[in-house]
Design a protein around this motif. Structure first.
Motif, mmCIF file in Angstrom:
data_model
loop_
_atom_site.group_PDB
_atom_site.id
_atom_site.type_symbol
_atom_site.label_atom_id
_atom_site.label_comp_id
_atom_site.label_asym_id
_atom_site.label_seq_id
_atom_site.Cartn_x
_atom_site.Cartn_y
_atom_site.Cartn_z
ATOM 1 N N GLN A 451 -5.830 -1.057 -7.715
ATOM 2 C CA GLN A 451 -5.821 -1.067 -6.258
ATOM 3 C C GLN A 451 -4.671 -1.923 -5.725
ATOM 4 N N PHE A 452 -4.448 -3.059 -6.355
ATOM 5 C CA PHE A 452 -3.344 -3.928 -5.933
ATOM 6 C C PHE A 452 -2.013 -3.212 -6.121
ATOM 7 N N VAL A 453 -1.849 -2.546 -7.254
ATOM 8 C CA VAL A 453 -0.593 -1.851 -7.550
ATOM 9 C C VAL A 453 -0.350 -0.731 -6.542
ATOM 10 N N GLN A 454 -1.412 -0.005 -6.163
ATOM 11 C CA GLN A 454 -1.267 1.069 -5.183
ATOM 12 C C GLN A 454 -0.765 0.535 -3.847
ATOM 13 N N LYS A 455 -1.243 -0.648 -3.483
ATOM 14 C CA LYS A 455 -0.815 -1.257 -2.217
ATOM 15 C C LYS A 455 0.549 -1.915 -2.327
#
Length: 544
Positions: A451-455
């Motif tokens: 999720q962090f990487v997607q953001k």
């Protein structure tokens, strides 16, 4: 392999460990002038240090990786021997790391003619022929920013060789036979190109055929916190003869392989030193009595040792996984995914195990009480020497930024490989009921990281750099947990293998999620950090 490792273990116990202690008690010294006032610049090392060089050749501590007797497993075998050797080596592992790195670079460049003899000597098992290598990259402006820190210039001679001119502020294992170093080629008009594109890689022998220093003046030996066994010097190069072995202006690219090797050696030293301190503390707990019973019968003491044990088990598996991947790459057997994982794990494991080593060894000294603070026990040396592991070959922050560079340069492929590899390794462990909660914890951490990487795509460069350290820690903790779970899922796994995997997964596996939640990377965070650090300081008064 096993009989040789057992034989080597006996030699460590009966011979090498005593030599290592002698190296610690008899550090090198510099004799700049002889009795007649002649400048000699001789680094004097003890007999034990010289014996370590002979032993390194006899045991094939470098040769094993290049002979490839065991195909892709040759590198794993070499790392296993170095892991056993490191705690007893009197830090002779430092010149071995640079020797391995130099051999790797020369091999990757196709073993050019000027360095064919050197390569044969660097990888020799004959103590009479074996050479060690130094590494002279750090100048007055520092070590990590080589693009702007290197001022040494190289002047070409009519025969195609060069002379080097400049000050090398920090050179490790200065008593080595050769060195690789970076310099800027000077044009006939006296111009040099700045930045990383102006750097070329050079090979030089430290002494000429007559045994005299090769245009080198040793200004002084460095006074260091630890690693006092290793001759580390400040050098002035005044016409040192050298050969350019990289394409011109390709020096930084040419040392990439060296960094992989030396960083893995750093991990070896970190993991081995943790294992040594735990082994000693474990033994001491059976002999030292306090409050009417041995330390091993005090649950709190054993709990402390158990927590240390979990850390070193995870670190050991990270080390051996990197070694396995490197062996595959060196024999052209690695898949694209495995190459990406190696690129990512190298800086991650180096930075994380360096931090682990300082914490675990410091805790280990506490296990001995006051004796852990006494110099004649040899224990303080272990802690002092460990501090270099977070600094040499890149500090924690520098390596964290290197992790980001790996992501950008691969266009995210290294991270795709990370997720794929982690998920595949977790599948086997999921079927075991004892491991199911730990597997779920690892999968949850992977999900949060995803999720962090997607953001991350919507975040600016500054915000990503601010998160770099926590990002690298997250990768280390997740993959360490994944490897422990994979190991614990084997049919031959022991109860303690399962416990170690479970307890590793008890810790916060995704610190980047926690820090993002509390706003550690938002636009205001740098200002708040600066205010907190310099609160009350006259340095920034009126500037905040």
């Amino acid at each position: 392999m096993s009989p040789d490792l057992e034989r080597f273990g006996a030699r460590l116990k009966n011979e090498i460990d005593l030599l290592g202690r002698e190296c610690e008690l008899n550090p090198p010294r510099l004799q700049q002038f002889d009795a007649w006032g002649q400048r000699v610049d001789q680094i004097i090392t003890c007999a034990a240090w010289k014996k370590m060089k002979e032993i390194s050749a006899e045991e094939g501590l470098i040769a094993e990786a290049y002979e490839k007797r065991y195909s892709s497993w040759s590198r794993v075998y070499q790392v296993a021997k170095l892991y056993l050797y490191a705690p007893s080596a009197g830090f002779f592992t430092c010149p071995l790391a640079m020797t391995d790195g130099a051999a790797k670079v020369i091999e990757s460049l196709g073993i050019p003619r000027p360095v064919q003899e050197a390569y044969a000597n660097l990888t020799s098992r004959d103590p009479r022929k074996f050479w060690t290598s130094g590494q002279w990259m750090t100048e007055r402006k520092g070590g990590s920013d080589v693009a702007n820190g290197i001022e040494t210039v190289a002047r070409e001679l009519p025969d195609g060789s060069y002379t080097l001119h400049g000050l090398k502020w920090f050179t490790s294992a200065t008593d080595s036979d050769i060195s690789l170093t970076l310099a800027r080629v000077m044009t006939a008009e006296g111009q040099v190109k700045q930045g990383s594109k102006g750097l070329s890689l050079f090979y030089l022998e430290t002494r000429d055929k007559e045994g005299k220093l090769n245009g080198i003046q040793i200004q002084r030996l460095k006074e260091k916190l630890g690693t006092k066994q290793v001759p580390t010097a400040e050098l002035f190069l005044d016409g040192a003869r050298a050969h350019r072995i990289s394409a011109e202006s390709r020096g930084v690219a040419s040392i990439a392989n060296m960094l992989t090797i030396t960083r893995i050696h750093n991990v070896i030293s970190a993991v081995a030193s943790m294992r040594r301190i735990i082994t000693m503390a474990r033994d001491y707990a059976t002999k030292r009595e306090a409050f009417g019973k041995p330390l091993k019968e005090h649950p709190l003491h054993i709990q402390t040792l158990a927590r240390m044990e979990v850390q070193v088990r995870g670190a050991f598996l990270l080390l051996m996984e990197m070694s396995r991947l490197l062996g595959l790459e060196e024999t052209n057997m690695a898949t694209e995914q495995e190459q990406h994982i190696l690129r990512l794990l190298t800086p991650v494991a180096k930075l994380y195990t360096g931090k682990q080593a300082i914490a675990v060894i410091s805790e280990g000294l506490e296990c001995f009480g006051g004796q852990g603070y006494m110099e004649d026990t040899g224990l303080p040396t272990v802690l002092r020497d460990a501090q270099v592991l977070t600094i040499w070959e890149g500090t924690t922050n520098i390596l964290s930024l290197d992790v980001l560079r790996a992501l950008i340069k691969s266009q995210g492929k290294v991270l795709d490989a990370f997720f794929s590899s982690a998920q595949a390794k977790l599948e086997a462990a999921f079927s075991l009921s004892e491991l199911k909660p730990s597997v779920q914890a690892a999968q949850s951490a992977l999900h949060k990281l995803g999720q962090f990487v997607q953001k991350a795509g919507s975040k600016g460069e500054a915000e990503m750099q601010l998160a770099a350290r926590d990002f690298a820690y997250t990768l280390a903790r997740i993959y360490g947990g994944v490897l422990l779970l994979e190991y614990a899922s084997r049919s031959s796994a022991s109860t303690t293998d399962i416990i170690a995997a479970q307890r590793w997964c008890y810790q916060e596996l995704c610190p980047i999620n926690r820090e993002e939640t509390v706003g550690s990377y938002n636009t205001e965070a740098p200002f708040l950090d600066l205010s907190l650090v310099y609160d009350g300081s006259p340095i920034l008064q009126g500037k905040l």
